[in-house]
Design a protein around this motif. Structure first.
Motif, PDB file in Angstrom:
ATOM      1  N   LEU A  90       0.843  -1.188   0.000  1.00  0.00           N
ATOM      2  CA  LEU A  90       0.000   0.000   0.000  1.00  0.00           C
ATOM      3  C   LEU A  90       0.882   1.244   0.000  1.00  0.00           C
ATOM      4  O   LEU A  90       1.749   1.398   0.852  1.00  0.00           O
ATOM      5  N   GLU A  91       0.649   2.100  -0.952  1.00  0.00           N
ATOM      6  CA  GLU A  91       1.425   3.327  -1.090  1.00  0.00           C
ATOM      7  C   GLU A  91       0.465   4.512  -1.065  1.00  0.00           C
ATOM      8  O   GLU A  91      -0.478   4.579  -1.851  1.00  0.00           O
ATOM      9  N   GLU A  92       0.683   5.442  -0.126  1.00  0.00           N
ATOM     10  CA  GLU A  92      -0.191   6.605  -0.005  1.00  0.00           C
ATOM     11  C   GLU A  92       0.080   7.579  -1.155  1.00  0.00           C
ATOM     12  O   GLU A  92       1.231   7.808  -1.532  1.00  0.00           O
ATOM     13  N   LYS A  93      -0.995   8.146  -1.732  1.00  0.00           N
ATOM     14  CA  LYS A  93      -0.910   8.881  -2.988  1.00  0.00           C
ATOM     15  C   LYS A  93       0.100  10.011  -2.975  1.00  0.00           C
ATOM     16  O   LYS A  93       0.853  10.207  -3.938  1.00  0.00           O
ATOM     17  N   THR A  94       0.142  10.778  -1.881  1.00  0.00           N
ATOM     18  CA  THR A  94       1.024  11.951  -1.861  1.00  0.00           C
ATOM     19  C   THR A  94       2.437  11.627  -1.412  1.00  0.00           C
ATOM     20  O   THR A  94       3.271  12.527  -1.308  1.00  0.00           O
ATOM     21  N   ARG A  95       2.711  10.359  -1.108  1.00  0.00           N
ATOM     22  CA  ARG A  95       4.052   9.949  -0.679  1.00  0.00           C
ATOM     23  C   ARG A  95       4.541   8.807  -1.543  1.00  0.00           C
ATOM     24  O   ARG A  95       4.745   7.681  -1.072  1.00  0.00           O
ATOM     25  N   THR A 136       3.272   2.095   3.051  1.00  0.00           N
ATOM     26  CA  THR A 136       2.548   2.279   4.305  1.00  0.00           C
ATOM     27  C   THR A 136       2.210   0.940   4.948  1.00  0.00           C
ATOM     28  O   THR A 136       2.261   0.783   6.159  1.00  0.00           O
TER      29      THR A 136
END
Length: 418
Positions: free
Chosen positions: A219-224, A229
């Motif tokens: 899972l990768e947060e959109k703004t990072r 994550t």
């Protein structure tokens, strides 16, 4: 001569009468337990009023204290049951009564002070007390002890302990056991999935359920971009995706004593009796060692590894979380429990409840309180079935007879494969 170190109270879970006796036998200073409802644990981990009186009498013989949990966050329809329980508690003989009530909801605090004012009130971690002003507020309401929010770091806890001394209220902390992804256990996951609210005493721990992962997922947060994550990968297609490691702060007990924390709490009213025996024994030995200036040694940590069902870590306590033990990655060999001694059966015989596969070709360690582990070698003991016949193999759930002459055997002690 330096002052003796402050040794906090060791507070252990007691979900059933057998678990209560085990926690006391292995060194708890106090236990916490609840009724068949109103205490955020399943009915199987509760004491009705007659059983509560017996529990209190038992604890008093050990010189230990009993804290009764009423930490439900009740809705309007639940207040009648709270009132009735408080009235029943208030009618108990002081000689067979709890020493304090553990509460979380302001309404329950108010009702307890009106209906059962003789009981000191301990505030549950469910109240999420995270700062000194909140601590002062609860002190103003007459609360005697506050179990701090589980999300606090070491410096936060030290500041709260100092504030507690200023306001005349004790502070208590969890040091071992399950952690929660919700704020201080205020979880709605169970209510959303199967309509069983943790805050009403119906937690089914869906965070521990195994969920299907069709492929490995990062899972990768959109703004990072580039920052993972959450990672999920399950070899058999299912995994406990939401379950954090268990908390283990055994290496920091001296610190808790120095900052003035009054009590150290072990989670686990739903855990097995043998897990409670091993965990309480390890923490009792570690606390007793502080009196001699000793830090917890390898034997303490090994005992906690034997009892662990999940990885052990420092949770939020350390600024940089530390993983202390991962069962899947560690070379440590966890030894299963063989049985529990129930009672003497005469002529160097002991009735035992078998807890796992027990082959008499294996050596057995006796779990003697004080982290003593005398060993019975194969040939030093024998097993018999209910008909008095010698057997070489016993299985979990069986009742058997241990034939052995050893000075450390005693009713209530556990036996572990060596």
């Amino acid at each position: 001569m330096p002052d003796a170190p402050h040794i906090p109270e060791l507070l252990a879970p007691a979900g059933t009468p057998d678990k209560l006796a085990t926690a006391l036998r292995y060194g708890a200073d106090a236990v916490y337990l609840g009724g068949p409802d109103l205490s955020l644990r399943a009915k199987a981990a509760g004491f009705d009023i007659p059983a509560l009186k017996d529990a209190c009498t038992c604890a008093h013989t050990f010189g230990a204290r009993v804290y009764y949990t009423l930490n439900i966050l009740p809705r309007e329809s639940g207040l009648h049951g709270v009132r009735e329980r408080l009235e029943a508690l208030n009618d108990l003989d002081p000689a067979a009564s709890p020493h304090a009530l553990i509460v979380a909801d302001p309404g329950v605090v108010r009702l307890a002070q009106r209906i059962a004012p003789r009981y000191p009130l301990h505030l549950s971690t469910q109240a999420n007390t995270s700062n000194s002003e909140a601590l002062a507020f609860w002190a103003d309401q007459g609360v005697a002890r506050v179990n701090l929010a589980r999300e606090l770091t070491g410096p936060d806890i030290a500041a709260m302990a100092a504030a507690g001394r200023e306001h005349g209220v004790e502070v208590e902390c969890f040091v071992h056991g399950a952690q929660c992804l919700a704020i201080s256990g205020r979880c709605l996951l169970g209510a959303a999935i199967n309509r069983r609210s943790a805050n009403l005493g119906l937690c089914t721990q869906p965070c521990r359920f195994e969920y299907a992962v069709r492929e490995s997922i990062d899972l990768e947060e959109k703004t990072r971009p580039g920052h993972t994550t959450w990672r999920a990968a399950c070899a058999d297609g299912f995994g406990a995706l939401f379950a954090p490691e268990d908390l283990c702060l055994v290496h920091h007990l001296g610190w808790f004593g120095r900052v003035g924390v009054a009590a150290l709490k072990i989670e686990g009213r739903m855990r097995s009796e043998q897990a409670i025996a091993q965990t309480v024994d390890a923490y009792r030995a570690a606390l007793d060692g502080l009196c001699d200036g000793r830090m917890p040694g390898q034997a303490v940590m090994d005992e906690l590894r034997h009892a662990a069902a999940r990885p052990l870590g420092t949770g939020f306590f350390c600024e940089t979380p530390r993983l202390l033990y991962d069962p899947e990655a560690s070379p440590f060999i966890r030894r299963p429990m063989a049985g529990k001694i129930i009672a003497p059966a005469g002529d160097h015989r002991w009735s035992v409840a078998v807890k796992g596969r027990w082959d008499t070709a294996a050596a057995i360690d006796i779990l003697v309180p004080g982290l003593q582990r005398p060993r019975l070698a194969p040939g030093d003991y024998a097993l018999e079935n209910a008909a008095g016949e010698r057997i070489t193999l016993a299985h979990s759930g069986m009742d058997a007879v241990l034939v052995c002459d050893h000075p450390d055997l005693s009713a209530g002690f556990f036996l572990r494969l060596a």
